[in-house]
Design an enzyme around this catalytic site. Structure first.
Site, mmCIF file in Angstrom:
data_model
loop_
_atom_site.group_PDB
_atom_site.id
_atom_site.type_symbol
_atom_site.label_atom_id
_atom_site.label_comp_id
_atom_site.label_asym_id
_atom_site.label_seq_id
_atom_site.Cartn_x
_atom_site.Cartn_y
_atom_site.Cartn_z
ATOM 1 N N TYR A 134 82.128 10.326 45.880
ATOM 2 C CA TYR A 134 83.066 9.339 46.421
ATOM 3 C C TYR A 134 82.522 7.919 46.252
ATOM 4 O O TYR A 134 83.248 7.013 45.834
ATOM 5 C CB TYR A 134 83.300 9.665 47.892
ATOM 6 C CG TYR A 134 84.182 8.716 48.651
ATOM 7 C CD1 TYR A 134 85.560 8.689 48.430
ATOM 8 C CD2 TYR A 134 83.656 7.857 49.613
ATOM 9 C CE1 TYR A 134 86.377 7.832 49.152
ATOM 10 C CE2 TYR A 134 84.463 7.001 50.343
ATOM 11 C CZ TYR A 134 85.825 6.984 50.107
ATOM 12 O OH TYR A 134 86.634 6.141 50.814
ATOM 13 N N LYS A 168 84.274 4.942 44.087
ATOM 14 C CA LYS A 168 84.689 3.705 44.742
ATOM 15 C C LYS A 168 83.963 2.486 44.182
ATOM 16 O O LYS A 168 84.526 1.383 44.123
ATOM 17 C CB LYS A 168 84.479 3.818 46.248
ATOM 18 C CG LYS A 168 85.450 4.775 46.938
ATOM 19 C CD LYS A 168 86.895 4.370 46.712
ATOM 20 C CE LYS A 168 87.865 5.128 47.602
ATOM 21 N NZ LYS A 168 89.266 4.758 47.319
ATOM 22 N N THR A 207 91.776 7.986 59.160
ATOM 23 C CA THR A 207 92.561 8.739 58.205
ATOM 24 C C THR A 207 92.098 10.197 58.252
ATOM 25 O O THR A 207 91.136 10.535 58.952
ATOM 26 C CB THR A 207 92.366 8.202 56.770
ATOM 27 O OG1 THR A 207 91.025 8.477 56.340
ATOM 28 C CG2 THR A 207 92.612 6.695 56.697
#
Length: 303
Positions: free
Chosen positions: A171, A175, A205
């Site tokens: 991740y 990113k 989230t």
């Protein structure tokens, strides 16, 4: 609402839940017609359902706004092309692209499988590149036809991409790549009337509420919900508006009521001997430079 996006058409990827949903709702409230994209996948990218995108589009229409759902996979050429096509076929124009779609498959590096690496890089990094590519091709054609747009792109990076995050090598790499993509796109597309920026949001989230459950929990006493996704969306709506003209190539960290301009890499202490270093000399020089350098901010989850 101020109506800063009145008459504009915005596409939001990953808009069925969380930050994407909040962005879509905010853009619609500011007058934009919204293409609500969501593949309807699970937290780790499993499955497919059109219902999340359709629910958000229906919610916008129920509030008097304009919205259409798109359930395609924007990390494929066909899905990304159909996303731009749907905006043009439905509303006749495209003014803003908000890239937000993604999921997590967290593992420490020694346990991180190749499939988990590929899946996360695919959805985040390729899922930014392909919608941007197709939208940019449309805007370039418009500019070359003498109809230079006031187009906007808002990409989504992360503190993990800026600083690193333990257990999130896939991740964090994706990113960080989005930051590089943002800078290149801003430089290449400015001539066509396109401003490109990125946000690094912190909000509640599906991804963050399981990774950081205590920090992301909503308050029970009615006080300000600092981690509500809706806190991030006003910045997104402004960046997607014509009023953000001239603002391009930036990364904004945003959470709760805070907005920070991230300043990225800048040269620090330097040594130049005017000739080739020996390994020992290079090591001595580096230690001296580090003694006068600003210490790096800690990686998330380290220590």
């Amino acid at each position: 609402m101020s109506g800063i996006c009145s008459g504009r058409v915005a596409v939001v990827t990953g808009a069925g839940r969380g930050l994407g949903r909040a962005h879509a709702m905010a853009l619609a409230a500011e007058g934009a017609a919204v293409v609500v994209n969501d593949l309807g996948a699970g937290p780790g990218g499993e499955g497919h359902s059109a219902s999340p995108a359709e629910r958000v589009a229906e919610e916008i229409r129920a509030r008097g706004g304009r919205a259409v759902a798109h359930g395609g996979d924007i990390a494929t050429a066909e899905g990304a092309a159909s996303l731009t096509a749907l905006a043009l076929e439905t509303y006749g124009r495209l003014d803003a692209l908000v890239n937000n779609a993604g999921f997590l498959r967290d593992r420490m590096l020694v346990n991180l499988g190749e499939d988990d690496w590929d899946a996360v890089v695919h959805v985040h990094l390729k899922g930014h590149f392909l919608p941007l590519k197709h939208a940019a091709a449309h805007w370039r054609a418009e500019a070359k036809a003498g109809r230079t747009p006031q187009a906007r792109v808002v990409n989504t990076t992360s503190g993990a991409g800026l600083l690193g995050s333990v257990g999130q090598g896939n991740y964090a790499a994706a990113k960080a790549g989005i930051v590089g993509l943002t800078l290149v796109a801003a430089a290449e597309l400015g001539r066509y009337g396109v401003c490109v920026n990125a946000i690094a949001p912190a909000a509640r989230t599906r991804m963050t509420e399981t990774t950081f459950p205590e920090a992301m929990a909503a308050p029970r006493d009615g006080t300000f919900d600092a981690m509500s996704p809706a806190n991030v969306s006003p910045l997104v709506a402004w960046l997607a508006s014509a009023g953000s003209d001239g603002v391009t190539g930036h990364v904004f960290e945003t959470e709760a009521g805070r907005i920070t301009v991230m300043e990225g890499w800048h040269p620090g202490p330097t040594a130049d001997r005017g000739d080739r270093w020996t390994p020992a000399e290079a090591g001595e020089a580096v230690r001296g430079l580090l003694a006068g350098a600003r210490p790096p901010r800690p990686v998330y989850g380290a220590g």
